[in-house]
Design a protein around this motif. Sequence first.
Motif, PDB file in Angstrom:
ATOM      1  N   ASP A 176       0.834  -1.208   0.000  1.00 16.81           N
ATOM      2  CA  ASP A 176       0.000   0.000   0.000  1.00 16.81           C
ATOM      3  C   ASP A 176       0.866   1.256   0.000  1.00 16.81           C
ATOM      4  OD1 ASP A 176      -2.314  -1.535   0.028  1.00 16.81           O
ATOM      5  OD2 ASP A 176      -2.605  -1.340   2.203  1.00 16.81           O
ATOM      6  N   SER A 177       1.987   1.203   0.700  1.00 15.41           N
ATOM      7  CA  SER A 177       2.870   2.370   0.757  1.00 15.41           C
ATOM      8  C   SER A 177       3.481   2.691  -0.612  1.00 15.41           C
ATOM      9  CB  SER A 177       3.976   2.161   1.798  1.00 15.41           C
ATOM     10  OG  SER A 177       4.674   0.964   1.564  1.00 15.41           O
ATOM     11  N   THR A 178       3.611   1.695  -1.465  1.00 13.82           N
ATOM     12  CA  THR A 178       4.104   1.921  -2.829  1.00 13.82           C
ATOM     13  C   THR A 178       3.058   2.700  -3.629  1.00 13.82           C
ATOM     14  OG1 THR A 178       5.415  -0.109  -2.727  1.00 13.82           O
ATOM     15  CG2 THR A 178       4.941   0.787  -4.924  1.00 13.82           C
ATOM     16  N   ILE A 179       1.828   2.284  -3.506  1.00  6.04           N
ATOM     17  CA  ILE A 179       0.736   2.973  -4.203  1.00  6.04           C
ATOM     18  C   ILE A 179       0.603   4.408  -3.690  1.00  6.04           C
ATOM     19  CG2 ILE A 179      -1.764   3.002  -4.573  1.00  6.04           C
ATOM     20  CD1 ILE A 179      -1.578  -0.128  -4.480  1.00  6.04           C
ATOM     21  N   ARG A 180       0.709   4.584  -2.390  1.00  6.33           N
ATOM     22  CA  ARG A 180       0.626   5.940  -1.825  1.00  6.33           C
ATOM     23  C   ARG A 180       1.753   6.820  -2.360  1.00  6.33           C
ATOM     24  NH1 ARG A 180      -0.738   3.072   2.894  1.00  6.33           N
ATOM     25  NH2 ARG A 180       1.354   3.375   3.771  1.00  6.33           N
ATOM     26  N   LEU A 181       2.954   6.276  -2.506  1.00  6.09           N
ATOM     27  CA  LEU A 181       4.075   7.052  -3.037  1.00  6.09           C
ATOM     28  C   LEU A 181       3.815   7.474  -4.482  1.00  6.09           C
ATOM     29  CD1 LEU A 181       6.939   8.210  -2.650  1.00  6.09           C
ATOM     30  CD2 LEU A 181       7.818   5.969  -3.392  1.00  6.09           C
ATOM     31  N   LEU A 182       3.272   6.580  -5.275  1.00  8.43           N
ATOM     32  CA  LEU A 182       2.929   6.921  -6.662  1.00  8.43           C
ATOM     33  C   LEU A 182       1.887   8.044  -6.681  1.00  8.43           C
ATOM     34  CD1 LEU A 182       2.750   3.310  -8.090  1.00  8.43           C
ATOM     35  CD2 LEU A 182       4.361   5.086  -8.825  1.00  8.43           C
ATOM     36  N   GLU A 183       0.872   7.917  -5.873  1.00 10.42           N
ATOM     37  CA  GLU A 183      -0.192   8.927  -5.825  1.00 10.42           C
ATOM     38  C   GLU A 183       0.333  10.264  -5.301  1.00 10.42           C
ATOM     39  OE1 GLU A 183      -3.202   6.792  -3.635  1.00 10.42           O
ATOM     40  OE2 GLU A 183      -3.912   5.796  -5.468  1.00 10.42           O
ATOM     41  N   LYS A 184       1.184  10.220  -4.291  1.00 11.49           N
ATOM     42  CA  LYS A 184       1.775  11.445  -3.744  1.00 11.49           C
ATOM     43  C   LYS A 184       2.560  12.209  -4.813  1.00 11.49           C
ATOM     44  CE  LYS A 184       5.283  12.987  -0.505  1.00 11.49           C
ATOM     45  NZ  LYS A 184       6.474  12.557   0.190  1.00 11.49           N
ATOM     46  N   ASN A 185       3.240  11.452  -5.701  1.00  4.40           N
ATOM     47  CA  ASN A 185       4.036  12.059  -6.764  1.00  4.40           C
ATOM     48  C   ASN A 185       3.245  12.296  -8.047  1.00  4.40           C
ATOM     49  OD1 ASN A 185       7.083  12.298  -5.980  1.00  4.40           O
ATOM     50  ND2 ASN A 185       6.324  10.436  -5.010  1.00  4.40           N
ATOM     51  N   LYS A 186       1.923  12.044  -7.970  1.00  4.49           N
ATOM     52  CA  LYS A 186       1.015  12.277  -9.103  1.00  4.49           C
ATOM     53  C   LYS A 186       1.456  11.512 -10.357  1.00  4.49           C
ATOM     54  CE  LYS A 186      -0.605  16.791  -7.495  1.00  4.49           C
ATOM     55  NZ  LYS A 186      -0.339  16.618  -6.125  1.00  4.49           N
ATOM     56  N   ILE A 187       1.853  10.257 -10.143  1.00  6.68           N
ATOM     57  CA  ILE A 187       2.277   9.393 -11.239  1.00  6.68           C
ATOM     58  C   ILE A 187       1.149   8.414 -11.527  1.00  6.68           C
ATOM     59  CG2 ILE A 187       3.931   7.615 -11.941  1.00  6.68           C
ATOM     60  CD1 ILE A 187       5.965   9.015 -10.060  1.00  6.68           C
TER      61      ILE A 187
END
Length: 127
Positions: free
Chosen positions: A84-95
């Motif tokens: 889940d933390s991987t998905i959150r990082l992608l979303e945080k970086n707007k990727i």
Amino acid sequence: MKNNLHFISPKILSFSWGSMEVEGYGVGKDFKLYPGGARSWDWSETGTEHSPGIQPEDIMELIEKECEVIVLSRGVYSGLGVMDSTIRLLEKNKIQYHILDTKRAVEVYNELVNENFRIGGLFHSTC
């Protein structure tokens, strides 16, 4: 989207169980692909295991290479998890991202390469 060759990601030329061929980079088992390059994806670099799966550290290199879209391959039978933390990082970086079984991940990745997106991906050719 940029059309400079330096920003074009290599295509995946072929895929079968335990083997992928990447344009300009040869044959290997697991790959990390990004604009202007590719390399073997060595899970031991970050301690990745099937469970819990792809971790934020696995995608940092792709974020640093300024990917607009990242494709995460979960394996042929989707045996590789994604934290889940991987998905959150992608979303945080707007990727934008796609999390798919390997066969579909290869198809989507190559389609996006053809559309000149700055695309990156992690590809696992077994499980």
